[in-house]
Design a protein around this motif. Structure first.
Motif, PDB file in Angstrom:
ATOM      1  N   ARG B  13       0.828  -1.202   0.000  1.00 14.93           N
ATOM      2  CA  ARG B  13       0.000   0.000   0.000  1.00 14.93           C
ATOM      3  C   ARG B  13       0.861   1.250   0.000  1.00 14.93           C
ATOM      4  NH1 ARG B  13      -4.292  -2.917   2.548  1.00 14.93           N
ATOM      5  NH2 ARG B  13      -3.252  -3.044   4.553  1.00 14.93           N
ATOM      6  N   LEU B  14       1.971   1.169   0.717  1.00  9.93           N
ATOM      7  CA  LEU B  14       2.881   2.314   0.718  1.00  9.93           C
ATOM      8  C   LEU B  14       3.433   2.537  -0.677  1.00  9.93           C
ATOM      9  CD1 LEU B  14       5.416   2.487   3.682  1.00  9.93           C
ATOM     10  CD2 LEU B  14       3.974   4.275   2.813  1.00  9.93           C
ATOM     11  N   GLY B  30      -5.402   0.363   6.196  1.00  7.14           N
ATOM     12  CA  GLY B  30      -4.807   0.835   4.952  1.00  7.14           C
ATOM     13  C   GLY B  30      -3.958   2.087   5.078  1.00  7.14           C
ATOM     14  N   VAL B  31      -4.065   2.816   6.167  1.00  6.77           N
ATOM     15  CA  VAL B  31      -3.154   3.952   6.366  1.00  6.77           C
ATOM     16  C   VAL B  31      -1.953   3.404   7.141  1.00  6.77           C
ATOM     17  CG1 VAL B  31      -2.844   6.217   7.389  1.00  6.77           C
ATOM     18  CG2 VAL B  31      -5.043   5.612   6.369  1.00  6.77           C
ATOM     19  N   VAL B  32      -0.802   3.421   6.468  1.00  4.90           N
ATOM     20  CA  VAL B  32       0.391   2.784   7.036  1.00  4.90           C
ATOM     21  C   VAL B  32       1.367   3.861   7.518  1.00  4.90           C
ATOM     22  CG1 VAL B  32       2.336   1.260   6.552  1.00  4.90           C
ATOM     23  CG2 VAL B  32       0.113   0.845   5.467  1.00  4.90           C
ATOM     24  N   ILE B  33       1.696   3.820   8.792  1.00  8.63           N
ATOM     25  CA  ILE B  33       2.605   4.833   9.322  1.00  8.63           C
ATOM     26  C   ILE B  33       3.739   4.168  10.100  1.00  8.63           C
ATOM     27  CG2 ILE B  33       2.802   6.899  10.735  1.00  8.63           C
ATOM     28  CD1 ILE B  33       0.155   7.669  10.041  1.00  8.63           C
ATOM     29  N   ARG B  85      10.193  14.073  -3.861  1.00 10.94           N
ATOM     30  CA  ARG B  85       9.476  13.227  -2.913  1.00 10.94           C
ATOM     31  C   ARG B  85       9.133  14.034  -1.679  1.00 10.94           C
ATOM     32  NH1 ARG B  85      12.185   7.567  -2.155  1.00 10.94           N
ATOM     33  NH2 ARG B  85      10.786   7.743  -0.391  1.00 10.94           N
ATOM     34  N   PHE B  86       7.850  14.012  -1.356  1.00  9.80           N
ATOM     35  CA  PHE B  86       7.371  14.704  -0.170  1.00  9.80           C
ATOM     36  C   PHE B  86       7.240  13.712   0.975  1.00  9.80           C
ATOM     37  CE2 PHE B  86       5.987  19.022  -1.354  1.00  9.80           C
ATOM     38  CZ  PHE B  86       6.258  18.974  -2.707  1.00  9.80           C
ATOM     39  N   LEU B  87       7.693  14.126   2.147  1.00  8.82           N
ATOM     40  CA  LEU B  87       7.574  13.273   3.329  1.00  8.82           C
ATOM     41  C   LEU B  87       7.076  14.137   4.483  1.00  8.82           C
ATOM     42  CD1 LEU B  87       8.249  10.573   4.831  1.00  8.82           C
ATOM     43  CD2 LEU B  87      10.496  11.567   5.306  1.00  8.82           C
ATOM     44  N   TYR B  88       6.051  13.661   5.162  1.00  9.27           N
ATOM     45  CA  TYR B  88       5.527  14.385   6.317  1.00  9.27           C
ATOM     46  C   TYR B  88       5.938  13.651   7.587  1.00  9.27           C
ATOM     47  CZ  TYR B  88       2.633  16.502   2.709  1.00  9.27           C
ATOM     48  OH  TYR B  88       2.205  17.158   1.582  1.00  9.27           O
ATOM     49  N   VAL B  89       6.640  14.367   8.467  1.00 10.31           N
ATOM     50  CA  VAL B  89       7.113  13.748   9.700  1.00 10.31           C
ATOM     51  C   VAL B  89       6.288  14.294  10.860  1.00 10.31           C
ATOM     52  CG1 VAL B  89       9.086  13.375  11.225  1.00 10.31           C
ATOM     53  CG2 VAL B  89       9.436  13.596   8.744  1.00 10.31           C
ATOM     54  N   SER B  90       5.426  13.437  11.387  1.00  4.61           N
ATOM     55  CA  SER B  90       4.561  13.872  12.485  1.00  4.61           C
ATOM     56  C   SER B  90       5.315  13.813  13.803  1.00  4.61           C
ATOM     57  CB  SER B  90       3.320  12.984  12.562  1.00  4.61           C
ATOM     58  OG  SER B  90       2.683  13.174  13.821  1.00  4.61           O
ATOM     59  N   LEU B  91       5.199  14.908  14.545  1.00  2.00           N
ATOM     60  CA  LEU B  91       5.783  14.983  15.878  1.00  2.00           C
ATOM     61  C   LEU B  91       4.691  14.921  16.940  1.00  2.00           C
ATOM     62  CD1 LEU B  91       8.464  17.658  15.003  1.00  2.00           C
ATOM     63  CD2 LEU B  91       8.899  15.290  15.599  1.00  2.00           C
ATOM     64  N   ARG B 106      -6.519  10.714   6.513  1.00  2.00           N
ATOM     65  CA  ARG B 106      -7.665  10.305   5.680  1.00  2.00           C
ATOM     66  C   ARG B 106      -8.485  11.504   5.247  1.00  2.00           C
ATOM     67  NH1 ARG B 106      -9.046   6.027   9.106  1.00  2.00           N
ATOM     68  NH2 ARG B 106      -8.131   4.101   8.313  1.00  2.00           N
ATOM     69  N   THR B 107      -8.789  12.373   6.206  1.00  2.33           N
ATOM     70  CA  THR B 107      -9.649  13.527   5.889  1.00  2.33           C
ATOM     71  C   THR B 107      -8.994  14.434   4.866  1.00  2.33           C
ATOM     72  OG1 THR B 107     -10.030  13.535   8.260  1.00  2.33           O
ATOM     73  CG2 THR B 107     -11.149  15.223   6.994  1.00  2.33           C
ATOM     74  N   ARG B 108      -7.679  14.632   5.022  1.00  3.72           N
ATOM     75  CA  ARG B 108      -6.963  15.551   4.129  1.00  3.72           C
ATOM     76  C   ARG B 108      -6.614  14.906   2.794  1.00  3.72           C
ATOM     77  NH1 ARG B 108      -6.108  20.773   6.310  1.00  3.72           N
ATOM     78  NH2 ARG B 108      -7.312  20.590   8.224  1.00  3.72           N
ATOM     79  N   GLY B 109      -6.763  13.596   2.722  1.00  2.18           N
ATOM     80  CA  GLY B 109      -6.400  12.926   1.472  1.00  2.18           C
ATOM     81  C   GLY B 109      -4.916  13.041   1.178  1.00  2.18           C
ATOM     82  N   ILE B 110      -4.094  12.902   2.200  1.00  2.00           N
ATOM     83  CA  ILE B 110      -2.647  12.968   1.992  1.00  2.00           C
ATOM     84  C   ILE B 110      -2.197  11.674   1.347  1.00  2.00           C
ATOM     85  CG2 ILE B 110      -0.404  13.089   3.133  1.00  2.00           C
ATOM     86  CD1 ILE B 110      -1.745  14.812   5.282  1.00  2.00           C
ATOM     87  N   GLU B 111      -1.550  11.800   0.189  1.00  2.00           N
ATOM     88  CA  GLU B 111      -1.130  10.607  -0.541  1.00  2.00           C
ATOM     89  C   GLU B 111       0.342  10.305  -0.362  1.00  2.00           C
ATOM     90  OE1 GLU B 111      -4.535  11.492  -3.897  1.00  2.00           O
ATOM     91  OE2 GLU B 111      -2.430  12.028  -4.267  1.00  2.00           O
ATOM     92  N   ASP B 112       1.112  11.314   0.003  1.00  2.00           N
ATOM     93  CA  ASP B 112       2.541  11.098   0.191  1.00  2.00           C
ATOM     94  C   ASP B 112       2.791  10.418   1.532  1.00  2.00           C
ATOM     95  OD1 ASP B 112       2.829  14.166  -1.421  1.00  2.00           O
ATOM     96  OD2 ASP B 112       3.653  12.285  -2.194  1.00  2.00           O
ATOM     97  N   GLN B 113       4.037   9.987   1.717  1.00  2.00           N
ATOM     98  CA  GLN B 113       4.321   9.202   2.905  1.00  2.00           C
ATOM     99  C   GLN B 113       4.298  10.045   4.169  1.00  2.00           C
ATOM    100  OE1 GLN B 113       7.978   6.996   2.701  1.00  2.00           O
ATOM    101  NE2 GLN B 113       7.566   5.907   4.614  1.00  2.00           N
TER     102      GLN B 113
END
Lengths: 194, 170
Positions: B13-14, B30-33, B85-91, B106-113
């Motif tokens: 999925r990633l 399905g949302v893999v983090i 490549r976009f990467l979002y790093v959650s703190l 999910r709500t934002r429809g973020i497709e990048d990792q």
């Protein structure tokens, strides 16, 4: 109303470094009085903490900030908390809400409002919480430590490095802190939109 | 919820191999983090001659982070065919991952990792991301080969687009 004593309100140099002389200020406390560091005749120094109501990092540290004041105020190093945020964009950080929070949590220290946003740029505070430990001497106030409270925002029971406590303990024993600068994740300070 | 290391479906999925050394991989429908401490995350900061990396440090509770995210999503979509490549790093706090971060994605429809960096001894690694970083978020690191920029501020759509384009031009 606010005032800066002995310092400029322009933050061009990005704020204090350790070793700098710190400016005084006079800001409004949650009890309606105006507080200045000069009011503390017996203090040997201060644990100045830029903090606020809304930021989860600041909230995670509230109990620890209260504990710092309990441990060090009578030893001569009281906590002075300052809310630097724009209350228009962040109503949770308004003066009224500061009063509520201070009352709910039983803050034993001043919780001051940097309403004109002139103090935090001079100090160079960039996030909440952000600590500046000052020592007092004949020539004024010196910045001795800048940074985080400890090394675990998430879990107080897992802290191993107590940066602020170690720094104040050193100062109380006539020594300079071993660790003088640390960094931490925090909410950026909310400047007013022009 | 499936967990590492048998998460083949999660990797599919990633759409790519999981980089670095996550301490755990959280898969919520399905949302893999992947969740990292800093040592495990460091390989993701390795640069590449041809690829421009845009690494955004954010948290769900950080309002300016949330406000700038649509700009990142839009620029990423526009540059789908570029070598970016976009990467979002959650703190975010770890306990907020399943209940806060996942629904947000999910709500934002973020497709990048999206990954989570869960290493509370922040003082030990903030300077490794960038020596000038004070630790405040939002902050965005952009690099390609030897070119590197760090922006400790909220970025507008125009600012982000022009910064990324300056990296692509090389």
């Amino acid at each position: 109303m606010m005032s800066m004593i002995g310092g400029s309100a322009i933050a061009g140099d990005g704020g204090y470094q350790v070793g700098d002389k710190a400016s005084g200020f006079k800001l409004k406390n949650v009890d309606g009085t105006w507080v200045s560091l000069d009011d503390y005749k017996d203090a040997k120094g201060f644990i100045v903490i830029f903090t606020c109501n809304h930021c989860p990092y600041a909230k995670a540290y509230e109990d620890r900030i209260i504990a710092l004041d309990r441990k060090y105020a009578r030893a001569g190093y009281p906590v002075i908390a300052i809310n630097p945020n724009d209350a228009v964009s962040y109503p949770e950080d308004s003066y009224e809400n500061m009063q509520k929070r201070a009352k709910e949590k039983g803050f034993t220290f001043p919780y001051l409002f940097d309403e004109e946003q002139v103090v935090y740029p001079v100090y160079g505070a960039t996030r909440t919480p952000h600590v500046f430990i000052l020592s007092k001497s004949g020539s004024g106030m010196t910045v001795e430590y800048i940074g985080a409270i400890d090394d675990n925002y998430e879990d107080a029971s897992k802290v191993s490095a107590r940066y602020v406590e170690d720094a104040v303990d050193a100062l109380m024993n006539g020594r300079k802190p071993e660790v003088t600068i640390t960094k931490a994740i925090g909410c950026s300070i909310k400047a007013k939109k022009s | 919820m499936m967990s590492f290391p048998f998460n083949v479906a999660g990797q599919e999925r990633l759409g790519r191999a999981i980089e670095g050394h996550p301490r755990e991989i959280v898969d919520v429908d399905g949302v893999v983090i992947p969740v990292y401490d800093f040592e495990g995350f460091k390989p993701m900061l390795a640069s590449h001659e041809e690829v421009t990396y845009v690494i955004n440090f954010w948290a769900t509770w950080c309002r300016p982070c949330v406000e700038e995210m649509p700009h990142f999503i839009q620029v990423s979509r526009e540059m789908k065919h570029e070598n970016v490549r976009f990467l979002y790093v959650s703190l975010d706090f770890r306990k907020n991952l399943e209940k806060g971060v996942v629904p947000f994605i999910r709500t934002r429809g973020i497709e990048d990792q999206v990954v989570m960096l869960n290493d509370p001894d922040a003082n030990s690694w903030i300077g490794q991301v960038d020596a000038e970083w004070s630790g405040a978020i939002p902050a965005t690191l952009i690099f390609r080969g030897n070119k590197r920029e760090f922006h400790e501020k909220m970025l507008t759509y125009d600012e982000l687009k022009s910064i990324v384009q300056s990296f692509l031009k090389q």
